[in-house]
Design a protein around this motif. Structure first.
Motif, short mmCIF file in Angstrom:
data_model
loop_
_atom_site.label_atom_id
_atom_site.label_comp_id
_atom_site.label_asym_id
_atom_site.label_seq_id
_atom_site.Cartn_x
_atom_site.Cartn_y
_atom_site.Cartn_z
N ALA A 98 0.83 -1.20 0.00
CA ALA A 98 0.00 0.00 0.00
C ALA A 98 0.87 1.24 0.00
O ALA A 98 1.97 1.25 0.56
CB ALA A 98 -0.93 0.01 1.21
N ALA A 99 0.37 2.30 -0.63
CA ALA A 99 1.09 3.57 -0.73
C ALA A 99 0.14 4.72 -0.44
O ALA A 99 -0.98 4.75 -0.96
CB ALA A 99 1.70 3.73 -2.12
N TRP A 100 0.61 5.66 0.38
CA TRP A 100 -0.17 6.88 0.61
C TRP A 100 -0.43 7.58 -0.72
O TRP A 100 0.48 7.74 -1.53
CB TRP A 100 0.59 7.85 1.51
CG TRP A 100 0.64 7.48 2.95
CD1 TRP A 100 1.69 6.94 3.62
CD2 TRP A 100 -0.40 7.66 3.92
NE1 TRP A 100 1.38 6.76 4.94
CE2 TRP A 100 0.11 7.19 5.15
CE3 TRP A 100 -1.69 8.17 3.86
CZ2 TRP A 100 -0.65 7.22 6.32
CZ3 TRP A 100 -2.45 8.19 5.02
CH2 TRP A 100 -1.92 7.72 6.23
N ALA A 101 -1.65 8.01 -0.92
CA ALA A 101 -2.01 8.70 -2.15
C ALA A 101 -3.03 9.78 -1.86
O ALA A 101 -4.00 9.55 -1.13
CB ALA A 101 -2.55 7.72 -3.18
N PHE A 102 -2.82 10.96 -2.43
CA PHE A 102 -3.76 12.06 -2.29
C PHE A 102 -4.64 12.20 -3.52
O PHE A 102 -5.72 12.80 -3.45
CB PHE A 102 -3.01 13.37 -2.03
CG PHE A 102 -2.21 13.35 -0.78
CD1 PHE A 102 -0.84 13.17 -0.82
CD2 PHE A 102 -2.83 13.50 0.45
CE1 PHE A 102 -0.09 13.13 0.34
CE2 PHE A 102 -2.10 13.47 1.62
CZ PHE A 102 -0.72 13.28 1.56
N ASP A 103 -4.18 11.66 -4.62
CA ASP A 103 -4.96 11.59 -5.84
C ASP A 103 -5.63 10.23 -5.88
O ASP A 103 -4.96 9.20 -5.92
CB ASP A 103 -4.04 11.78 -7.06
CG ASP A 103 -4.79 11.77 -8.38
OD1 ASP A 103 -5.98 11.40 -8.42
OD2 ASP A 103 -4.17 12.15 -9.39
N ARG A 104 -6.94 10.21 -5.86
CA ARG A 104 -7.68 8.95 -5.78
C ARG A 104 -7.55 8.11 -7.04
O ARG A 104 -7.93 6.92 -7.01
CB ARG A 104 -9.15 9.22 -5.48
CG ARG A 104 -9.40 9.76 -4.08
CD ARG A 104 -10.89 10.00 -3.83
NE ARG A 104 -11.67 8.78 -3.92
CZ ARG A 104 -11.84 7.92 -2.92
NH1 ARG A 104 -11.26 8.14 -1.75
NH2 ARG A 104 -12.58 6.84 -3.10
N SER A 105 -7.00 8.67 -8.09
CA SER A 105 -6.82 7.92 -9.33
C SER A 105 -5.39 7.46 -9.54
O SER A 105 -5.10 6.79 -10.53
CB SER A 105 -7.26 8.77 -10.53
OG SER A 105 -6.43 9.90 -10.69
N TRP A 106 -4.48 7.78 -8.62
CA TRP A 106 -3.07 7.42 -8.77
C TRP A 106 -2.85 5.95 -8.50
O TRP A 106 -3.48 5.34 -7.62
CB TRP A 106 -2.23 8.26 -7.80
CG TRP A 106 -0.75 7.99 -7.90
CD1 TRP A 106 0.13 8.59 -8.72
CD2 TRP A 106 0.00 7.04 -7.13
NE1 TRP A 106 1.40 8.10 -8.51
CE2 TRP A 106 1.34 7.14 -7.55
CE3 TRP A 106 -0.33 6.13 -6.13
CZ2 TRP A 106 2.36 6.36 -7.00
CZ3 TRP A 106 0.68 5.34 -5.58
CH2 TRP A 106 2.00 5.46 -6.02
N TYR A 107 -1.90 5.36 -9.24
CA TYR A 107 -1.51 3.97 -9.05
C TYR A 107 -0.09 3.78 -9.57
O TYR A 107 0.42 4.62 -10.32
CB TYR A 107 -2.48 3.02 -9.77
CG TYR A 107 -2.52 3.24 -11.26
CD1 TYR A 107 -3.38 4.20 -11.81
CD2 TYR A 107 -1.73 2.51 -12.13
CE1 TYR A 107 -3.43 4.42 -13.18
CE2 TYR A 107 -1.77 2.72 -13.50
CZ TYR A 107 -2.62 3.67 -14.02
OH TYR A 107 -2.67 3.88 -15.38
N SER A 108 0.55 2.69 -9.17
CA SER A 108 1.93 2.46 -9.57
C SER A 108 2.31 1.00 -9.43
O SER A 108 1.88 0.32 -8.49
CB SER A 108 2.88 3.32 -8.71
OG SER A 108 4.23 3.03 -9.00
N LEU A 109 3.14 0.53 -10.35
CA LEU A 109 3.73 -0.81 -10.27
C LEU A 109 5.19 -0.77 -9.81
O LEU A 109 5.87 -1.80 -9.84
CB LEU A 109 3.65 -1.52 -11.62
CG LEU A 109 2.29 -2.12 -11.98
CD1 LEU A 109 2.32 -2.66 -13.41
CD2 LEU A 109 1.92 -3.23 -11.01
N ASN A 110 5.66 0.38 -9.37
CA ASN A 110 7.04 0.54 -8.91
C ASN A 110 7.16 0.21 -7.43
O ASN A 110 6.45 0.79 -6.60
CB ASN A 110 7.54 1.96 -9.16
CG ASN A 110 7.59 2.31 -10.62
OD1 ASN A 110 7.97 1.49 -11.46
ND2 ASN A 110 7.23 3.54 -10.96
N LEU A 111 8.06 -0.69 -7.08
CA LEU A 111 8.26 -1.09 -5.69
C LEU A 111 8.57 0.09 -4.79
O LEU A 111 8.10 0.17 -3.66
CB LEU A 111 9.38 -2.12 -5.57
CG LEU A 111 9.06 -3.58 -5.80
CD1 LEU A 111 8.76 -3.87 -7.27
CD2 LEU A 111 10.22 -4.45 -5.32
#
Length: 127
Positions: A98-111
């Protein structure tokens, strides 16, 4: 702090299906984008799938596109990975992150983008 616990791993035959779950506690998943990663023996950990807080944005590694589906239920603080048409090369320890996100549409496959990790669950695809 956020804790993540994976479950649902096991032994499955090639072509079979498995559903992994990741239960979160400490914080609500409304604050976190999420991802699934895997690591096979002797291999580097790699991104498998990711999903935004809203659930509206997802991405997959090329090797699993069309076979795996990531989803989330923020009310239940749970992220899922449905794995279909499994292949022996899918065998690995699967980790929820899990990663903190402020943009509800943000995502990432980077470790490197992920702050919290579960302990992993073993998936073995074999005849």
């Amino acid at each position: 702090q956020l804790q993540l616990v994976e479950s649902g791993g096991g032994l499955v035959q090639p072509g079979g299906s498995l559903r992994l779950s990741c239960a979160a506690s400490g914080f609500g998943l409304d604050y976190f984008a999420s991802g699934w990663f895997r690591q096979a023996p002797g291999k580097a950990r790699e991104g498998v799938s990711t999903i935004s807080i809203s659930g509206g944005s997802t991405d997959y590694a090329d090797s699993v596109k069309g076979r795996f589906t990531i989803s989330r239920d923020n009310a239940k603080n749970t992220v899922y990975l449905q794995m279909n048409s499994l292949k022996p090369e899918d065998s690995a320890v699967y980790y929820c992150a899990a990663a903190w996100a402020f943009d509800r549409s943000w995502y990432s496959l980077n470790l490197s983008d992920y702050n919290y990790w579960g302990q992993g669950t073993q998936v073995t695809v074999s005849s």
